[in-house]
Design a protein around this motif. Structure first.
Motif, PDB file in Angstrom:
ATOM      1  N   THR A  62      13.761  50.366  28.880  1.00 23.59           N
ATOM      2  CA  THR A  62      13.846  50.627  27.438  1.00 23.59           C
ATOM      3  C   THR A  62      15.261  50.383  26.922  1.00 23.59           C
ATOM      4  OG1 THR A  62      12.102  52.296  27.628  1.00 23.59           O
ATOM      5  CG2 THR A  62      13.472  52.353  25.657  1.00 23.59           C
ATOM      6  N   LYS A  65      15.655  46.713  26.368  1.00 26.65           N
ATOM      7  CA  LYS A  65      14.905  46.256  25.182  1.00 26.65           C
ATOM      8  C   LYS A  65      15.598  46.689  23.893  1.00 26.65           C
ATOM      9  CE  LYS A  65      10.271  46.116  27.254  1.00 26.65           C
ATOM     10  NZ  LYS A  65       8.903  46.672  27.204  1.00 26.65           N
ATOM     11  N   GLU A 122      12.891  48.817   9.380  1.00 23.77           N
ATOM     12  CA  GLU A 122      12.213  47.867  10.257  1.00 23.77           C
ATOM     13  C   GLU A 122      12.581  48.124  11.715  1.00 23.77           C
ATOM     14  OE1 GLU A 122      12.112  43.001  11.032  1.00 23.77           O
ATOM     15  OE2 GLU A 122      13.108  43.847   9.252  1.00 23.77           O
ATOM     16  N   THR A 124      13.620  51.045  13.107  1.00 24.37           N
ATOM     17  CA  THR A 124      13.025  52.294  13.590  1.00 24.37           C
ATOM     18  C   THR A 124      11.534  52.096  13.903  1.00 24.37           C
ATOM     19  OG1 THR A 124      12.702  52.989  11.277  1.00 24.37           O
ATOM     20  CG2 THR A 124      14.666  53.784  12.414  1.00 24.37           C
ATOM     21  N   ASN A 125      10.864  51.234  13.167  1.00 17.22           N
ATOM     22  CA  ASN A 125       9.453  50.944  13.468  1.00 17.22           C
ATOM     23  C   ASN A 125       9.312  50.233  14.816  1.00 17.22           C
ATOM     24  OD1 ASN A 125       8.620  52.067  11.038  1.00 17.22           O
ATOM     25  ND2 ASN A 125       8.707  50.115   9.941  1.00 17.22           N
ATOM     26  N   LYS A 126      10.260  49.345  15.130  1.00 16.18           N
ATOM     27  CA  LYS A 126      10.242  48.682  16.433  1.00 16.18           C
ATOM     28  C   LYS A 126      10.480  49.675  17.567  1.00 16.18           C
ATOM     29  CE  LYS A 126      11.777  44.059  14.996  1.00 16.18           C
ATOM     30  NZ  LYS A 126      12.830  43.024  15.149  1.00 16.18           N
ATOM     31  N   ALA A 128       9.797  52.859  17.534  1.00 15.57           N
ATOM     32  CA  ALA A 128       8.627  53.731  17.667  1.00 15.57           C
ATOM     33  C   ALA A 128       7.547  53.090  18.534  1.00 15.57           C
ATOM     34  CB  ALA A 128       8.070  54.062  16.286  1.00 15.57           C
ATOM     35  N   LYS A 129       7.450  51.761  18.510  1.00 12.55           N
ATOM     36  CA  LYS A 129       6.442  51.074  19.316  1.00 12.55           C
ATOM     37  C   LYS A 129       6.801  51.081  20.807  1.00 12.55           C
ATOM     38  CE  LYS A 129       5.010  47.997  15.565  1.00 12.55           C
ATOM     39  NZ  LYS A 129       4.913  46.595  15.087  1.00 12.55           N
ATOM     40  N   MET A 130       8.083  51.282  21.139  1.00 12.85           N
ATOM     41  CA  MET A 130       8.491  51.353  22.549  1.00 12.85           C
ATOM     42  C   MET A 130       8.232  52.724  23.159  1.00 12.85           C
ATOM     43  SD  MET A 130      12.200  49.426  22.390  1.00 12.85           S
ATOM     44  CE  MET A 130      12.426  47.915  21.447  1.00 12.85           C
ATOM     45  N   GLN A 137      12.250  62.654  14.765  1.00 10.75           N
ATOM     46  CA  GLN A 137      12.797  61.521  14.025  1.00 10.75           C
ATOM     47  C   GLN A 137      13.302  62.021  12.673  1.00 10.75           C
ATOM     48  OE1 GLN A 137      10.038  58.313  13.434  1.00 10.75           O
ATOM     49  NE2 GLN A 137      11.537  56.940  12.514  1.00 10.75           N
TER      50      GLN A 137
END
Length: 283
Positions: A62, A65, A122, A124-126, A128-130, A137
């Motif tokens: 992580t 990434k 944008e 923070t949305n990426k 969240a998917k990890m 949050q």
């Protein structure tokens, strides 16, 4: 003649008072006009600060990434930390000379990054998917518009004040010190506004992430010396051999003392014979 002089002085005084009033009115009108234009000078200066804590499958993966995602968004990593905290450890006997070491540990990661403010949502949305799931949050918005405008207007006043001091400069040192103090204040406010611009352009986000406890097994050397001793039957045979060796050594020691043994035996029989004879004489 005196009356004419008095009338002239009075007229000049009235004229000067009127001119001062007009100049004061003009200055007040100018100040009011400057204050009225502050609304047009006011620009939005919003500082965004985000924070996230979440669980992941693998902390190291992580972290890699997240670093790539931050660079892709045009941001930078200001700080990162990956650490493992041991929860429990135990050693189990695996063979005579080795142990199986079992360690339970928890790995956590921390990244502090600066991301362009317009891409913060944008990003923070990426993130969240990890995550397996998000613990917490938050987003904080700090409006520095008034502070920024205040610094800007005060700097304008400082520039005007320094210009006036330069026009009316004299040899007194207090004017030089005052001018230097105004310039230093100008620099401080200018730097403060530059810092506000930087924080407005790039938002700071703190990412805390962790994974489930992991059990690691490792084969290590046995440091218990007792485990290296021979088995029971081997030690029993060795004990018999050692006993026979001790017995032989005892015989050898006794042979070295044969004179004393002989004297002892002779003394014993002599004492026995003397006692027996004494008893016979008594009867």
């Amino acid at each position: 003649m005196k009356k004419y002089l008095i009338y002239c002085v009075f007229t000049i005084a009235m004229f000067s008072c009127n001119s001062k009033r007009e100049s004061n009115l003009e200055n007040s009108d100018g100040t009011a006009a400057n204050l009225e234009t502050t609304d047009s000078l006011l620009s939005e200066k919003i500082i965004k600060t985000a924070d996230m804590r979440f669980r992941v499958k693998d902390v190291q993966n992580t972290k890699e990434k997240l670093s790539s995602a931050i660079k892709a968004e045009g941001g930078t990593v200001a700080e990162f930390t990956v650490q493992s905290n041991i929860q429990q450890t135990e050693k189990v006997k695996y063979s005579t000379d080795s142990l199986l070491e079992l360690t339970s540990y928890r790995t956590e990661g921390l990244i502090i990054a600066k991301v362009p403010s317009e891409k913060l949502d944008e990003f923070t949305n990426k993130v969240a998917k990890m995550a397996v799931f998000i613990d917490q949050q938050s987003l904080k918005m700090d409006d520095q518009s008034i502070v920024y405008l205040s610094n800007k207007l005060k700097n304008q006043n400082r520039v005007e004040a320094v210009d006036q001091l330069n026009k009316h400069a004299n040899k007194k040192s207090n004017n030089v010190e005052t001018s230097l103090s105004l310039k230093d204040d100008y620099v401080d406010k200018k730097i403060e506004n530059l810092m506000i611009d930087s924080k407005v352009q790039y938002s700071t986000i703190t990412l805390n992430f962790y994974q489930d406890n992991t059990v690691k097994s490792l084969l290590v050397g046995n440091d218990d010396l007792y485990s290296y001793r021979p088995n029971f039957f081997t030690r029993l045979g060795l004990s018999f051999q050692n006993g026979w060796y001790i017995f032989k050594e005892f015989i050898l020691v006794a042979m070295n003392l044969w004179v004393w043994i002989l004297i002892g035996v002779a003394a014993y029989f002599s004492f026995k014979y003397y006692r027996k004879r004494k008893v016979a004489n008594a009867n």
